[in-house]
Design an enzyme around this catalytic site. Structure first.
Site, PDB file in Angstrom:
ATOM      1  N   ARG A  26     -22.023  14.026   6.831  1.00 15.62           N
ATOM      2  CA  ARG A  26     -21.074  12.924   6.940  1.00 15.62           C
ATOM      3  C   ARG A  26     -20.213  13.062   8.199  1.00 15.62           C
ATOM      4  O   ARG A  26     -20.451  13.952   9.034  1.00 15.62           O
ATOM      5  CB  ARG A  26     -20.210  12.842   5.684  1.00 15.62           C
ATOM      6  CG  ARG A  26     -19.306  14.029   5.506  1.00 15.62           C
ATOM      7  CD  ARG A  26     -18.336  13.836   4.343  1.00 15.62           C
ATOM      8  NE  ARG A  26     -17.481  14.980   4.205  1.00 15.62           N
ATOM      9  CZ  ARG A  26     -17.328  15.677   3.082  1.00 15.62           C
ATOM     10  NH1 ARG A  26     -17.996  15.333   1.996  1.00 15.62           N
ATOM     11  NH2 ARG A  26     -16.507  16.696   3.042  1.00 15.62           N
ATOM     12  N   ASP A  27     -19.217  12.202   8.287  1.00 19.00           N
ATOM     13  CA  ASP A  27     -18.397  12.182   9.498  1.00 19.00           C
ATOM     14  C   ASP A  27     -17.361  13.308   9.516  1.00 19.00           C
ATOM     15  O   ASP A  27     -16.160  13.056   9.635  1.00 19.00           O
ATOM     16  CB  ASP A  27     -17.713  10.809   9.622  1.00 19.00           C
ATOM     17  CG  ASP A  27     -17.003  10.406   8.335  1.00 19.00           C
ATOM     18  OD1 ASP A  27     -17.003  11.216   7.379  1.00 19.00           O
ATOM     19  OD2 ASP A  27     -16.456   9.300   8.284  1.00 19.00           O
ATOM     20  N   GLU A  28     -17.842  14.537   9.351  1.00 18.93           N
ATOM     21  CA  GLU A  28     -16.958  15.715   9.491  1.00 18.93           C
ATOM     22  C   GLU A  28     -17.634  16.743  10.395  1.00 18.93           C
ATOM     23  O   GLU A  28     -17.417  16.745  11.581  1.00 18.93           O
ATOM     24  CB  GLU A  28     -16.591  16.291   8.124  1.00 18.93           C
ATOM     25  CG  GLU A  28     -15.700  15.331   7.347  1.00 18.93           C
ATOM     26  CD  GLU A  28     -14.804  16.017   6.345  1.00 18.93           C
ATOM     27  OE1 GLU A  28     -14.132  16.998   6.689  1.00 18.93           O
ATOM     28  OE2 GLU A  28     -14.766  15.540   5.191  1.00 18.93           O
TER      29      GLU A  28
ATOM     30  N   GLU B 237     -20.855  20.671  -2.264  1.00 19.79           N
ATOM     31  CA  GLU B 237     -19.389  20.693  -2.165  1.00 19.79           C
ATOM     32  C   GLU B 237     -18.764  20.719  -3.565  1.00 19.79           C
ATOM     33  O   GLU B 237     -17.752  21.358  -3.799  1.00 19.79           O
ATOM     34  CB  GLU B 237     -18.952  19.430  -1.428  1.00 19.79           C
ATOM     35  CG  GLU B 237     -17.480  19.329  -1.160  1.00 19.79           C
ATOM     36  CD  GLU B 237     -17.175  18.208  -0.187  1.00 19.79           C
ATOM     37  OE1 GLU B 237     -17.948  17.228  -0.134  1.00 19.79           O
ATOM     38  OE2 GLU B 237     -16.166  18.307   0.535  1.00 19.79           O
TER      39      GLU B 237
HETATM   40  C1  BGC Z   1     -14.128  19.489   4.007  1.00 16.15           C
HETATM   41  C2  BGC Z   1     -13.902  20.832   3.385  1.00 16.15           C
HETATM   42  C3  BGC Z   1     -12.578  21.287   3.873  1.00 16.15           C
HETATM   43  C4  BGC Z   1     -11.623  20.370   3.215  1.00 16.15           C
HETATM   44  C5  BGC Z   1     -10.199  20.719   3.376  1.00 16.15           C
HETATM   45  C6  BGC Z   1     -13.134  18.563   3.424  1.00 16.15           C
HETATM   46  O1  BGC Z   1     -13.246  17.279   3.834  1.00 16.15           O
HETATM   47  O2  BGC Z   1     -15.415  19.058   3.876  1.00 16.15           O
HETATM   48  O3  BGC Z   1     -14.901  21.672   3.226  1.00 16.15           O
HETATM   49  O4  BGC Z   1     -12.283  22.622   3.753  1.00 16.15           O
HETATM   50  O5  BGC Z   1     -11.850  19.030   3.590  1.00 16.15           O
HETATM   51  O6  BGC Z   1      -9.555  20.222   2.405  1.00 16.15           O
END
Ligand code: BGC
Length: 851
Positions: free
Chosen positions: A443-445, A728
């Protein structure tokens, strides 16, 4: 016969180019007849010499190196029987402090102002004449953006997404390519496409772009040595042409790529490249990363027609790109490829979970047979759909792209579901080692979330040779630590301002990475240097934690870290409360436990470094925090307000309860677990520790029941419904393989490729197999399996700085039989299930006891 089994410089066996004035060499020995090393001599071709005994690493402390120079490092060793061995490796220095003759160039006519997307791709071109016989030719290159170099129509090097992802304001890497074979006499065609990448392109879920620069820029030198002794440098300058009409029509890390194969570099219009004034002044160093490369080619197993598209299933969730070999196509024919990790009920791809990331390829064909591999993007996927070409006209494989890190550990036991869990852990590791340790690849991360690697580093270091990769990331961790001592939640922070309103605030568990990651390297590889180098940073971070804890309380509450929950992640993704705000509300527990853990760990690190005063100071601090946690939150080992698994796990893991309180706390935790049907109820902070807390304190049976539970949420629920990576959320998928709708307030935050909960790997290796580090780098190690569940045999191995430990045990005919290979210069303390202890030294050992 003695031999040198491994010899590396800066973590590489070959092709190392470095600007480090003090490179690290590592080596270990093996001997067929169990002889041991008596002495060794390390020499460098510049005359440097060091006498060694049984050391397995060395940091060069000799005279300054010359730039652009090839050095030869030789290790010659003699064993205690007088046998000799030697090995030579080579490395090369980069530019060191010599200045660039190349200039930063760009397309000065390109005004890129759009928000939320990546810039057009710049195509730089130069015709290079070679009139003399070439002896050596190398390209030195870097970019603001990501680049691909082609020389005479072929890609230079095999890496993707160079110059890599760093904190560009501080650090930028350049690469060195040997192009002697690709360069020819006469005219050469040098083409460099530069996309926005991380530096200029859209990145982070807010899709900020132009974080480091308004547009891309290229810096390059082609350095040639001729056989007649003369030398030439062809630098990037205004003699390069540039165009925005190249075949890469678009390229974006999240959105994908559009490539028009009809475009001919000879037929597009170019103008002169212009010099770019750089606002950034990063330290530009020879690449110290582990290249992102094709780790393996993955075949697809199933093709199905779904609503006019062809859906391919690779049967493995992976990170990378597809490679298309198009057997037959017409010019202008458009092929569209979508990617996803899971399907919807109707068999279509679930694209919602990608959030704003489009993860789409558009390929416009030329006539005839052709190949396509995307260059400026990568995706996380198990499924793709292809439109515009039928399966008989295209061969499709997936290229699994990951940082080139050697897989050095293995685990296999008699329980196939645990073996699949281990496989999922490995896949999610590789899928998220993409130049930096990321949270997820789809995804967008895909960001460098500090909390994720903080809890995963020990597991990762068991399975992979993590030192070069993590050391590279730690360079940015150091650069980006705030003056206040806090650490951004993501490194590189990259325009992601969180916590936006309180940028100086320390964040528990996520910021802890500044201690835990260097410490994991110290433990696994004996890397004292990294501890020394991070010690001041660790102190600053703990000071910041203490400051934020102290600020809103009196008395014991000065050690209860309870800044507004909004600024912490708390018991992040804990499945027992399905609300983000509820995870965050638990932050006073997690943050206080973090302060305890960090001050306790720092006291230990101070003792390793001989910092006695500091040690006493941090011990006292950690005692105060312990006392505060126990007396404010608990009474007789029971949580006063809210009972939850993490609330017990953390104080138990960080040694906060004593005597009867500890017994009570364990009982209360077990009662909670039983009430929860042995399902997991911990978020990121508690998940790595829960099984240890149980198994190490007399509740092995409960630990195994949790681990082997297949009811959601649990580790093996994932396996039972066909998971191929770590998720996740423990219950992210329904039994039919579709995604469980998320109602926790995080929107569509459901990734199926997140290694954090895979931190349970450490339990598999150190408790089920039983292999534990006693002294850093496994100089001393212990074998003490925790027997339980239905496990009757285990085979595992890991590569230590001293050599490989192979360990296996099995229950057979009422006996416990163990085999271990103990590396040279190490000792192993074995504790058998009957309590018998043995100390083993170098060699292969088989021991047994009655069960
Ligand atoms: C990420 C996590 C990260 C978290 C922090 C999420 O969006 O995917 O793995 O540590 O945000 O709260």
């Amino acid at each position: 016969m003695i031999s040198i089994a491994r010899f590396t410089v800066e973590g590489l066996k070959e092709n190392c180019v470095t600007d480090n004035p003090h490179p690290m060499f590592a080596f270990y020995y093996e001997s067929e007849d169990q002889s041991i090393i008596d002495h060794a001599i390390f020499t460098l071709s510049n005359g440097y010499k060091k006498e060694l005994k049984d050391e397995v690493s060395l940091i060069y402390d000799g005279p300054k190196f010359d730039a652009y120079t090839r050095y030869e490092a030789t290790l010659a060793a003699v064993d205690n029987k007088g046998n000799e061995t030697s090995k030579t490796i080579y490395f090369e220095t980069g530019k060191l402090s010599s200045s660039w003759e190349g200039k930063w160039i760009t397309d000065g006519s390109y005004e890129f102002t759009d928000k939320g997307i990546s810039p057009r791709i710049m195509t730089f071109r130069k015709k290079v004449m070679m009139e003399k016989e070439i002896k050596e030719a190398k390209i030195y290159a870097t970019a603001i953006g990501v680049y691909r170099i082609d020389l005479n129509g072929a890609k230079v090097g095999n890496a993707f997404l160079k110059p890599g992802f760093t904190s560009y304001a501080n650090n930028l890497m350049y690469q060195v390519y040997d192009v002697k074979e690709q360069l020819k006499n006469g005219q050469n065609d040098l083409v460099v496409n530069v996309g926005g990448g991380w530096a200029v392109g859209a990145f982070v879920f807010t899709r900020v772009n132009r974080v480091y620069a308004a547009r891309q820029a290229l810096l390059l030198e082609l350095r040639v040595k001729y056989t007649d002794g003369s030398e030439e440098v062809i630098p990037s300058d205004t003699s390069f042409d540039v165009s925005l009409e190249g075949p890469y029509v678009a390229g974006d890390l999240y959105d994908g790529e559009c490539f028009d194969a009809r475009v001919d570099y000879d037929k597009i219009s170019y103008h002169k490249a212009s010099l770019e004034t750089m606002k950034l002044q990063p330290k530009i160093m020879a690449d110290y990363s582990s290249d992102i490369v094709v780790n393996r080619e993955m075949p697809h197993y199933e093709v199905k027609e779904i609503n006019g598209k062809w859906r391919y299933d690779f049967k493995q969730n992976l990170a990378g790109v597809v490679h298309l070999h198009i057997k037959k196509a017409k010019a202008g024919q458009k092929i569209i490829v979508h990617h996803a990790e899971v399907l919807l009920k109707d068999g279509e791809l679930n694209l919602d979970l990608l959030r704003t990331a489009k993860c789409t390829l558009e390929y416009i064909c030329k006539d005839g047979e052709q190949d396509y591999t995307p260059e400026f993007t990568y995706m996380g996927f198990r499924y793709i759909t292809i439109e515009g070409i039928a399966p008989e006209h295209v061969d499709v494989v997936a290229y699994h792209l990951t940082s080139d890190i050697e897989e050095t550990g293995a685990f296999k036991c008699s329980n196939e579901m645990l073996n699949q869990l281990d496989s999922n852990i490995r896949w999610s590791s590789r899928n998220n080692f993409e130049d930096i340790p990321t949270d997820c690849p789809q995804r967008d991360e895909r960001m460098g979330w500090t909390g994720d690697i903080s809890i995963f580093a020990p597991t990762a270091s068991y399975n992979f040779q993590m030192d070069r990769f993590l050391r590279k990331w730690l360079v940015d961790v150091k650069s980006e630590q705030l003056k206040s001592g806090s650490l951004p939640n993501t490194v590189p922070i990259h325009g992601y301002g969180f916590p936006a309103t309180m940028p100086k605030m320390a964040i528990d568990f996520w910021g802890d990475a500044i201690l835990t990651v260097p410490y994991a390297l110290y433990e696994a590889y004996g890397d004292l240097d990294i501890l020394k180098s991070f010690y001041p940073n660790m102190k600053k971070y703990v000071k910041a934690e203490k400051f934020w804890a102290n600020i809103w309380g009196v008395g014991k509450y000065r050690y209860i870290w309870h800044t507004p929950a909004l600024f912490h992640f708390g018991d992040w993704v804990s499945p027992d409360v399905d609300q983000m705000s509820a995870w965050q509300k638990r932050s006073k527990y997690t943050a206080t436990a973090s302060l305890r853990r960090c001050s306790q760990l720092l006291a230990h690190i101070a003792s390793i470094l001989g910092e006695k005063e500091d040690q006493a100071y941090y011990e006292k601090l950690s005692e105060k925090v312990k006392d505060a946690y126990v007396s404010v939150f608990t009474s007789d080992g029971k949580l006063k307000k809210e009972e939850f698994q993490t609330g017990y796990v953390l104080p138990l893991a960080f040694d906060m309860f004593e005597g009867q309180d500890k017994e009570n706390a364990l009982k209360n935790l077990v009662a909670l677990i039983e009430k929860n049907d042995y399902c997991i109820g911990t978020g990121f902070p508690g998940t790595p520790y829960i099984l240890f807390v149980l198994a190490d304190n007399g509740y092995e049976d409960v630990a195994y029941k949790m681990l082997l539970n297949t009811k959601a949420p649990s580790w093996l629920y994932n396996v039972s419904v066909g998971g191929t990576t770590i998720w996740e959320k423990f219950d992210g998928m329904l039994a039919d393989g579709t995604c469980r709708p998320s109602k926790d307030g995080t929107g569509n935050m459901v990734s199926f490729d997140h290694y954090a909960s895979g931190s349970v790997g450490e339990f598999l290796y150190t408790r089920i197999a039983g292999l534990r580090i006693v002294e850093p780098g496994y100089k001393k190690f212990a074998i003490k399996p925790v027997l339980g569940g239905d496990i009757t045999s285990v085979e595992t191995s890991t590569l230590t700085p001293y050599g490989r430990i192979n360990l296996s045990w099995k229950k057979e005919e009422g006996q416990f039989k163990l085999h271990v290979d103990v590396p040279m210069s190490t000792t192993c303390q074995v504790t058998l299930p009957n309590g018998e202890e043995q100390v083993l030294t170098y060699g292969c050992h088989d021991i047994a006891c009655a069960l």
